[in-house]
Design a protein around this motif. Sequence first.
Motif, mmCIF file in Angstrom:
data_model
loop_
_atom_site.group_PDB
_atom_site.id
_atom_site.type_symbol
_atom_site.label_atom_id
_atom_site.label_comp_id
_atom_site.label_asym_id
_atom_site.label_seq_id
_atom_site.Cartn_x
_atom_site.Cartn_y
_atom_site.Cartn_z
ATOM 1 N N LYS A 13 41.606 49.189 33.971
ATOM 2 C CA LYS A 13 40.154 49.328 34.049
ATOM 3 C C LYS A 13 39.746 50.217 35.223
ATOM 4 N N ALA A 14 40.463 50.103 36.334
ATOM 5 C CA ALA A 14 40.149 50.955 37.486
ATOM 6 C C ALA A 14 40.424 52.420 37.163
ATOM 7 N N LEU A 15 41.517 52.678 36.450
ATOM 8 C CA LEU A 15 41.844 54.053 36.091
ATOM 9 C C LEU A 15 40.858 54.600 35.062
ATOM 10 N N LEU A 16 40.473 53.764 34.090
ATOM 11 C CA LEU A 16 39.456 54.182 33.130
ATOM 12 C C LEU A 16 38.135 54.473 33.823
ATOM 13 N N THR A 44 32.421 42.316 37.006
ATOM 14 C CA THR A 44 33.811 42.705 37.268
ATOM 15 C C THR A 44 33.895 44.160 37.682
ATOM 16 N N LEU A 45 33.170 45.015 36.966
ATOM 17 C CA LEU A 45 33.197 46.434 37.286
ATOM 18 C C LEU A 45 32.613 46.707 38.666
ATOM 19 N N ALA A 51 36.087 48.184 45.404
ATOM 20 C CA ALA A 51 37.442 48.484 45.883
ATOM 21 C C ALA A 51 37.692 49.983 45.906
ATOM 22 N N LEU A 52 37.230 50.694 44.880
ATOM 23 C CA LEU A 52 37.408 52.148 44.841
ATOM 24 C C LEU A 52 36.611 52.820 45.959
ATOM 25 N N ARG A 53 35.422 52.319 46.224
ATOM 26 C CA ARG A 53 34.611 52.881 47.319
ATOM 27 C C ARG A 53 35.288 52.618 48.666
#
Length: 252
Positions: A13-16, A44-45, A51-53
């Motif tokens: 999901k993180a990669l998508l 969830t997103l 986390a990505l930020r």
Amino acid sequence: MTQPPSPLGSVDKALLTLDALARAGAGGVALADLAAEVGANKSTLHRTLAALRHRGYADQRADGAYTLGAAVLSLGAAYLAEDNLPGLLRPALEALRDEVDELVHLGALAGQEVVYLDKVEPQRPLRVWSAVGRRIPVATTALGRALLAATPDGAPSPGYGGEPDATPDVMLRAALAAARERGYATETEENEPGIACVAVALLRAGRPVAAVSITAPVERMTGPARDARVAALRDLLPRVLPTGLTVPAPST
């Protein structure tokens, strides 16, 4: 064929999410739209995006839209770094060699020179002075001309061909104009008697990162034989390059 499920859904999901942010571009995408696109619930997103930020791979604009973060640039740079290119491109170079049974070189700009990053030998013997790590002049080589012709400003830097309006500079500009028009660069016996080369730049996001050349005796670089080698560079090579790399299109 249906793609098998990812072995780790949260990472998938993180990669998508990163893929979706890349498609959204500078305008970004709202959380609800992003959740619908990647198939995740908003809560969830939201944690995934946090986390990505935190690692710099995503960013959030003042209006709340999410965009790619600057950290993704370091991944692309590392992927196409000069010391990674030979391993990354070796299968493509070998496929090109197998198609034409000629010597294939990979080179990159190093100031006013081109450095050989890799060399794939043909089955038939061909004696040339090239060697991995060796540097050659930009102005008088097909590799160098292909790289210069693909630069966004479209002009050689001072010193590549000589003083402005001097014969070497005029000749270089003519060679670059021809390379842009055709989509590939050439050189015939300018560096070694009896040897000719054709070359194309490898582009990422419109900018050259390296160049690939075919080197052969002059008698195999004329007429239909030369056309076959050019076709291999223009048609075969793009099909076997890693994702994200392309070759220049002819300007006419």
